[in-house]
Structure formats: C-alpha cells, structure tokens
Design a protein around this motif. Structure first.
Motif, PDB file in Angstrom:
ATOM      1  N   SER A  23      -5.394  -3.762  -5.360  1.00  0.00           N
ATOM      2  CA  SER A  23      -5.189  -2.680  -4.733  1.00  0.00           C
ATOM      3  C   SER A  23      -3.665  -2.986  -4.187  1.00  0.00           C
ATOM      4  CB  SER A  23      -6.097  -2.388  -3.576  1.00  0.00           C
ATOM      5  OG  SER A  23      -5.587  -1.357  -3.147  1.00  0.00           O
ATOM      6  N   ILE A  45      -0.183   3.666  -1.849  1.00  0.00           N
ATOM      7  CA  ILE A  45      -0.604   4.677  -2.810  1.00  0.00           C
ATOM      8  C   ILE A  45      -1.979   5.150  -2.345  1.00  0.00           C
ATOM      9  CG2 ILE A  45      -1.125   5.133  -5.370  1.00  0.00           C
ATOM     10  CD1 ILE A  45       0.810   3.132  -5.836  1.00  0.00           C
ATOM     11  N   THR A  46      -2.203   6.290  -1.835  1.00  0.00           N
ATOM     12  CA  THR A  46      -3.485   6.986  -1.691  1.00  0.00           C
ATOM     13  C   THR A  46      -4.140   7.484  -2.607  1.00  0.00           C
ATOM     14  OG1 THR A  46      -2.404   9.243  -1.298  1.00  0.00           O
ATOM     15  CG2 THR A  46      -2.346   7.416   0.590  1.00  0.00           C
ATOM     16  N   THR A  47      -5.255   7.708  -2.498  1.00  0.00           N
ATOM     17  CA  THR A  47      -6.152   8.174  -3.619  1.00  0.00           C
ATOM     18  C   THR A  47      -5.510   9.647  -4.261  1.00  0.00           C
ATOM     19  OG1 THR A  47      -8.255   7.216  -2.927  1.00  0.00           O
ATOM     20  CG2 THR A  47      -8.235   8.801  -4.631  1.00  0.00           C
ATOM     21  N   GLU A 107      -2.713  10.668  -4.083  1.00  0.00           N
ATOM     22  CA  GLU A 107      -1.261  10.273  -4.727  1.00  0.00           C
ATOM     23  C   GLU A 107      -1.519   9.735  -6.153  1.00  0.00           C
ATOM     24  OE1 GLU A 107       0.804   7.790  -1.901  1.00  0.00           O
ATOM     25  OE2 GLU A 107       1.454   9.338  -0.705  1.00  0.00           O
ATOM     26  N   ALA A 108      -2.364   8.869  -6.014  1.00  0.00           N
ATOM     27  CA  ALA A 108      -2.717   8.298  -7.406  1.00  0.00           C
ATOM     28  C   ALA A 108      -2.921   9.539  -8.376  1.00  0.00           C
ATOM     29  CB  ALA A 108      -3.630   7.208  -7.064  1.00  0.00           C
ATOM     30  N   VAL A 157       0.261  11.200  -9.675  1.00  0.00           N
ATOM     31  CA  VAL A 157       0.904  10.515 -10.314  1.00  0.00           C
ATOM     32  C   VAL A 157       0.625  10.421 -11.543  1.00  0.00           C
ATOM     33  CG1 VAL A 157       1.840   8.125 -10.481  1.00  0.00           C
ATOM     34  CG2 VAL A 157       1.981   9.160  -8.335  1.00  0.00           C
ATOM     35  N   ARG A 186       8.703   1.751 -11.648  1.00  0.00           N
ATOM     36  CA  ARG A 186       8.328   2.856 -10.379  1.00  0.00           C
ATOM     37  C   ARG A 186       7.177   2.214  -9.719  1.00  0.00           C
ATOM     38  NH1 ARG A 186       6.428   7.863 -13.958  1.00  0.00           N
ATOM     39  NH2 ARG A 186       5.851   8.643 -11.903  1.00  0.00           N
ATOM     40  N   LEU A 213       4.190   1.365 -10.688  1.00  0.00           N
ATOM     41  CA  LEU A 213       2.786   1.780 -11.226  1.00  0.00           C
ATOM     42  C   LEU A 213       2.351   0.798 -12.020  1.00  0.00           C
ATOM     43  CD1 LEU A 213       3.602   5.635 -11.951  1.00  0.00           C
ATOM     44  CD2 LEU A 213       2.818   4.468  -9.934  1.00  0.00           C
ATOM     45  N   GLN A 231      -5.819   1.676  -7.502  1.00  0.00           N
ATOM     46  CA  GLN A 231      -5.784   3.112  -7.269  1.00  0.00           C
ATOM     47  C   GLN A 231      -5.476   4.027  -8.556  1.00  0.00           C
ATOM     48  OE1 GLN A 231      -4.220   0.847  -5.570  1.00  0.00           O
ATOM     49  NE2 GLN A 231      -3.938   1.172  -3.328  1.00  0.00           N
ATOM     50  N   LEU A 232      -4.675   3.480  -9.577  1.00  0.00           N
ATOM     51  CA  LEU A 232      -4.563   4.186 -10.858  1.00  0.00           C
ATOM     52  C   LEU A 232      -5.633   4.403 -11.523  1.00  0.00           C
ATOM     53  CD1 LEU A 232      -1.289   4.301  -9.698  1.00  0.00           C
ATOM     54  CD2 LEU A 232      -0.713   4.136 -11.997  1.00  0.00           C
TER      55      LEU A 232
END
Length: 754
Positions: A135, A139-141, A143-144, A147, A193, A195, A209-210
């Motif tokens: 984690s 990055i919040t849920t 926002e993920a 994205v 980025r 990610l 999160q992603l």
C-alpha cells in the motif's frame, strides 16, 4: 510478549476450549506451560504459527490473509469488515465457520466485534497476501478508481494483468528513471506517475490501491469458499474388488520372483545403504518389470522383513527366513503383510529415480527416501476415497490433487501434489484401489483390521484352477490362478512369457531339461500335460519331450572326486576331445568312465556350458538335483524399528496441563507478602519450615515457587495442612485438590496477602 488482551482472553476460555487448543497445537503443551502468559508467548512463535497453519483449508488461509491486509495484528477489526474484504458473495456466516477454526488454533482471538491477529501470522502468509502488493500513501480508494478509469488502453491492460496477482512483473525498464515527458512505454509512464513501484532494477510492483480499484467488489480477487466438487464414477463393488484381486496376484508374483532372484544372486549393499542401479536393472530384466514398479517391490520386501542386509564384510540384500513363511502363505495373507507395510511405510518410494540436493540419483533403499510424515499423507489420500460410497471412484488423479490442495494447501511442501499421485498409483498396484475406488478390503485395512481385510480379499480372488491349455506353438495358457502344486510344476517345466489375468508359459528344450534335472522323467512330463491340459497335446510337444529326454542324462557324473560314465564310448571320446572341457581335467579309467578331481557340480556345469546335457547321480544311481538352495538370513531387530510411545499427549493429559496452567495463573495473580530470603539462590530449609508452619497454624495461604517431577518450574498457591518428613501437604487453590510438595523442590515461598 503478547499484549495483556491475549492473556486475558486465554484466561477467560473454558477448560474444554483450552484442551481443544492444545490438541490442535500440541507443540504448545510440551513442556507444560506454567501459566497463561507462557502459553500466549509460545502461541506467538513463528515456527509454531506456521505449523498451526498446515492443516488450514484454502478459504481459511484466505481469511487469515484478510486479517493481515486489515492490519488486525495492530488494531482489532470486526467480523463484518473481514467479510467485506473477502468480497461479494462471502457471507459473515461463512467467515464465522473459518473464524472458529482460527480461534481454536489461537491464530485469531477476540469476539466478533474486536478480532485480533497473532502478530507472527503476518510472517507465515504468502509474500503478497491476496495477490496484492504494498500500500502507498497519498492514494485514496476514490482517487485510485478515477486514475484507473483515465488510463490509456495499453496502460490499463498492464494494470489489469498485475491486478489479478501476483502484483509484480519483470522488466528491464525498471532500471532507469525516465521523466513522464520522455516516457514511451506503459511501464515507463506508470513508473513516472508513481502508479507502479520499482521493486528492484528488474521488477515493478502494482500498488494495492490500484489493484483494489480494478477488482471492485472483490478486493481479494476470486475466493473459493468451498472445496472443488469431486466428480465420481459408479462401478459395481464386485467389479472393483475383482479388478484389485488381479493386481494383488500380479504384485505377490513379482515379490515371489524377487525373492527367488535375490535368493540365488543377492545384490551388494552400497555404502550408502541402497542397491546399485546395475543390480536393479539386472533384476528388472529377470522379472520382466519396469524399474519403477521393481523399486517399490524392493522397498516393501525390505520393510516387511522379507529381505534384509546380511551385514558382515561384504553385505548383500538377501531374503530372510521370514520369506519362506510368506511364500508358504495364501495370497490374501501375502497381500495383507505387504499392504499393511506400505500403509505404515515412513518412506516415499515415488522419489526413486529423481535427484537429491547434490544432483545425485536417488535409488531404492537409500536414506533420501525417509519421510516421517509419509504414512499420514498416504492415509489422507485414501481417506478421501473412503468418503465416497462403496464402488464409486475418481475420474482421474487430478481431481484428488485439486480437492486435497484446497483442503490443506500447505501440507507436503513442493511434493504435495506428487505425493497424491504417487499414493494413488501405488495403492492401485497393491490392490487397495481399483478403477479409482477404494476396495472393500482396502476400506477394512484403513480401519485397522488386517485379518478381516485379508478375508475380504480372499472372497474376491478367483478360485485356483487345476488345469491349463496347451497350445500347438508350444505355449501353455493358464486362464487364471493355478493351484499351488500345479503352479510349481509349470514354473519348473516352462518359462513365463507373459503374465496378467492369464499367464502364458513357453516350453523349450532348456525348460524341459530343467525339469529333467530336478528328477522328473519323460513319463512324468507326458502325464503332467495329459492330465492337466484341457486341450489336446500337440505331437510336436510329445516329440520334443522324448527327444530331450533321450539325450538327457546319457552322461552321468558322480564322485571320484567326480566321475563321468556313459554307455556310449564314442560320446565320451567327443567329450575328451572337446576344447571347452580341458579345464575339467578329465581322464579315462575305463572305456565308458572318465574321472575328474573337481566337484561333481563343477563338472556338470562345465559340460553343460560346452553343449552337453549331463546329469548328476548319487551313490544309488538316482539323479541328483544340483540346483543351489536360496540363501536366507535372519532379521536382526533394530532399536529404530521398535514401536515407540506416542509423544502427543492425550485428552486426559491435556486436561491435567490445563489445570496446572490454571494453578499457575492463580499463583501469578496472588499478592505476595512476607517471604523467605533466598540463600545462594534458594531459601534455607529452616526458614522455609518456620514460614510454612506459621502459615499452617494461622491458616494462611502461601505462594510457592516449585520444580515438578519433570523439572518444570511452576508456581502454586497452597493452604498448608501439615509440614513434616520433608513434605508440605496442602490444599492447592489452583487445582482444587490436596497435594504433596517435597520441601527440596521448593525454590521460593511467600505468604499470600488477603
């Protein structure tokens, strides 16, 4: 040391719950824990936690991973939170069933509203719980999700693939830091980025999160909450038993052939304790079996005590005297010994032919095959078959592999699936399993009744036949199992060409000569075929018997040391002139007699190698059978082979240990007042006696530091009743009973304050 909440939770458990815990995790009970704090400490040891996870099924392990992802080892979580983590379709009721098992093993504790995880459990789950990566902060849920929705098509394909787990991928693009403006590939853009995480110079990792954003309602991906369905094939029970009976006869025949072969030509024992590849191949060729099957035959013959190391300066693998009893037994009794031996065999014959850690070939009887857990793993496979109705079998071994892998993914290590396949193959060869189903005798054997299992097999075996079928091509067909005396005669007069439900024998000049060498006459052979064959005797066989018998025994060897006599002086002249018999040192003493200083057996063997067909005769003129008797050795009892008492405590012993632990808790909670000052690490005898007698007079409890008969240090709160003869007799508050405490085992003593 674990937090006080775990200790308090343990103290609040009932005796029955604590006994269940110690039964599920027997390593916690040895040595007996002094109190609940000691038990809690042991329960948090990583090695103990790993052992406790070995018998958990796939779903329960997934629940455990959910606790890890929720950081339940740092702060408690609720049952509903765990259910949500497992995804849509997983109900709290289903989670609660697995949770009870985790609680029973003390991997998770607390009520449904506040569940905590044993910290060491985090170290025992897979590197990426739930197939999820690390984690990352920031990055919040929500926002993920945003994205992920905005990713380019090629970037989304990459993220989707890593989101399914495992979350890492190997790429050379991880080595360089490329700004977003210069990034050309999906990996470079996602790294720029933030990610994708750079795991190392060749590995990238997808943030947790992603992955959650891609998985949606299934945070841990696809979760199998029930074991795979086991497809079955129905067979008639008699068909299963009859098929297994044929395998039994074949297996016992191969074992008999092994004993015969090694009785005449025993292989050497290797320095490593096994048997050589060359010897194994020679035996396999003689028995006409592949090396895999022969290796298992050898393993069981040795384990059953039918073959043993002769020891000495030049040790060999030689049949034992017990082999003669086994050979004289009925087929079902032969099978019972071998099947029981295989079931309890602490070795893995399936490893034979593989390589060890030093890349050396693993052979039969080698120490590399020893696995103490093998009997347990073997029974686990057979118990799965035992769950199916009688006559119902597996469609294939992969089904058993899948079900058992779900039931205990961590059992067996890297050999887990191989052990299942090996067990099914070996059980089928031995006749415990047929057509994928457990046989009637196999079920009974699993229950421990070897005698009844043998009787059930006997009913499935075909009745022995008293006849054969002689063919025109000089073969003899035995359409089933022959009576023992007929089988002996057929093995003497013919060679086995093929075996199975029907055995085909081949009659040849050499096989007939073997029978004549044993003392049979031409008339005996004619009578055997005439009386035992259900088909007409071909004229070619009659001619062959007469021709071999006419030439057989014309030369006769005796003791001179040896003599050779013949009514035909011309034949003796041929013998004298033959170049291959010069080493026999023959000389003529009469027109029809030659003598030699060699033994009769050596003269006969030399003449046969030269192409002649002599026989040996005794002082009375009768034919002697010079075939060497099979070697036998006695089985030496080894200490390691003796049965040992189980080290796992039974329920009664576990209950006593729980009572001891309760007493320790009671003593630990007691407030100690005046105490005896120790001298050189322990209190003086006089001061101890004075304090204990005062406590007895005043009827006050005392706190004792005590060493039990096993050397374990414990604490007790005791109300002294009497002190004398070197023993304190008092009422043990923790155990609720009167006990004796030898004074020399008391390490410390103090009065308990009220």
């Amino acid at each position: 040391m674990p937090g006080s909440s775990l200790v308090d939770w343990l103290r609040a458990r009932s005796d029955e719950e604590l006994v269940a815990l110690l039964r599920a995790r027997p390593d916690l009970a040895t040595p007996p824990p002094a109190d609940s704090s000691v038990l809690a400490t042991r329960a948090g040891v990583r090695a103990s936690v790993a052992r406790a996870c070995e018998d958990l099924d796939s779903f329960t392990l997934t629940v455990l991973e959910a606790f890890v992802l929720l950081d339940a080892d740092e702060s408690p979580v609720s049952l509903s939170t765990v259910s949500d983590m497992l995804g849509a379709g997983i109900t709290p009721e289903r989670v609660r069933r697995s949770l009870s098992e985790l609680r029973e093993r003390m991997l998770v504790w607390g009520d449904d509203a506040e569940l905590s995880l044993t910290p060491a459990a985090r170290e025992t789950v897979q590197a990426f719980p739930g197939g999820l990566g690390r984690s990352v902060e920031g990055i919040t849920t929500d926002e993920a999700r945003r994205v992920v929705d905005e990713l380019a098509e090629d970037e989304r394909r990459l993220v989707d693939r890593l989101a399914q787990g495992p979350p890492i991928g190997r790429t050379k693009e991880a080595a360089d830091q490329v700004p977003f403006e210069r990034a050309e590939t999906p990996v470079q853009r996602l790294l720029a980025r933030g990610l994708l995480l750079r795991h190392d110079t060749e590995t990238v990792e997808l943030p947790r999160q992603l992955a959650w954003a891609v998985r949606g309602e299934y945070p841990m991906g696809t979760v199998e909450d029930e074991e795979p369905a086991l497809e079955q094939r129905a067979h008639d029970r008699s068909t299963v038993d009859a098929t297994a009976a044929g395998e039994v006869l074949e297996w016992t025949r191969h074992t008999e052939l092994l004993l015969d072969a090694w009785g005449e030509q025993p292989p050497d024992v290797l320095r490593s304790g096994g048997v050589g590849v060359r010897d194994l191949r020679r035996t396999g060729k003689a028995l006409d079996v592949d090396e895999t099957r022969l290796a298992l035959v050898v393993e069981l013959a040795v384990a059953a005590g039918l073959v043993a190391n002769s020891e000495g300066d030049e040790p060999q693998w030689v049949p034992t005297v017990q082999a003669d009893s086994w050979l004289a037994s009925a087929p079902e009794q032969r099978w019972a010994l071998l099947a029981r031996t295989w079931l309890d065999l602490p070795r893995l014959p399936g490893l034979i032919g593989g390589r060890d850690e030093k890349d050396r070939l693993i052979g039969p009887l080698s120490e590399e095959l020893r696995r103490g857990s093998a009997p347990r793993e073997r029974r686990r496979v057979l118990d799965l078959l035992d769950e199916m109705p009688a006559g119902h079998g597996l469609r294939g071994s992969d089904e058993a592999v899948n079900v058992l892998a779900w039931r205990a993914p961590r059992r067996g290590g890297r050999l887990r699936d191989d052990i299942v396949r090996w067990t099914l193959a070996e059980a089928t060869s031995l006749g415990l399993v047929a057509l994928g189903a457990l046989t009637t005798a196999g079920r009974t054997l699993l229950e421990g009744d070897t005698g009844e299992a043998a009787r059930q097999l006997a009913t499935a075996l075909p009745e022995p036949l008293d006849h054969v079928l002689v063919q025109t091509d000089l073969t003899v067909v035995a359409p089933g199992r022959l009576q023992p005396e007929l089988a002996t005669e057929m093995n003497l007069v013919a060679d086995v060409e093929s075996a199975g439900s029907a055995t085909v024998y081949r009659i040849s000049e050499s096989s007939l000569r073997r029978a004549l060498d044993s003392g049979r006459t031409a008339e005996d052979l004619h009578a055997l075929f005439r009386d035992r064959s259900r088909t007409p005797i071909p004229q070619s066989l009659t001619y062959l018997v007469d021709d071999v018998a006419r030439r057989h025994g014309r030369l006769r060897a005796g003791t001179a040391s040896a003599f050779l006599r013949c009514d035909d002086p011309v034949l003796l002249a041929q013998v004298e002139a033959h170049p291959d018999v010069a080493g026999l040192e023959l000389r003529r003493i009469a027109p029809t007699v030659l003598v030699s200083p060699l033994l009769v057996s050596e003269v006969v063997e030399g003449l046969r190698k030269a192409g002649f067909a002599p026989v040996a005769e005794g002082p009375d003129g009768r034919i002697l059978d010079l075939r060497s008797g099979a070697r036998r050795v006695r089985v030496r009892e080894r200490a390691s082979a003796q049965p040992t008492a189980s080290t796992v405590p039974d329920d009664e012993q576990l209950a006593r240990r729980v009572h001891e632990m309760r007493a320790g808790d009671h003593a630990a909670a007691a407030r100690r007042g005046s105490a005896v000052s120790p001298e050189r690490g322990r209190p003086s005898a006089a001061a101890t006696l004075e304090l204990l007698r005062d406590a007895a007079r005043q009827r006050r409890d005392v706190w004792l530091g005590f060493v039990d008969a096993h050397g374990g240090a414990t604490q007790r709160v005791v109300e002294p009743v009497s002190v004398g003869g070197g023993v304190l007799q008092g009422f043990d508050r923790g155990r609720g009973e009167v006990g004796d405490f030898p004074l020399h085992r008391i390490t410390s003593v103090a009065v308990v304050e009220k």
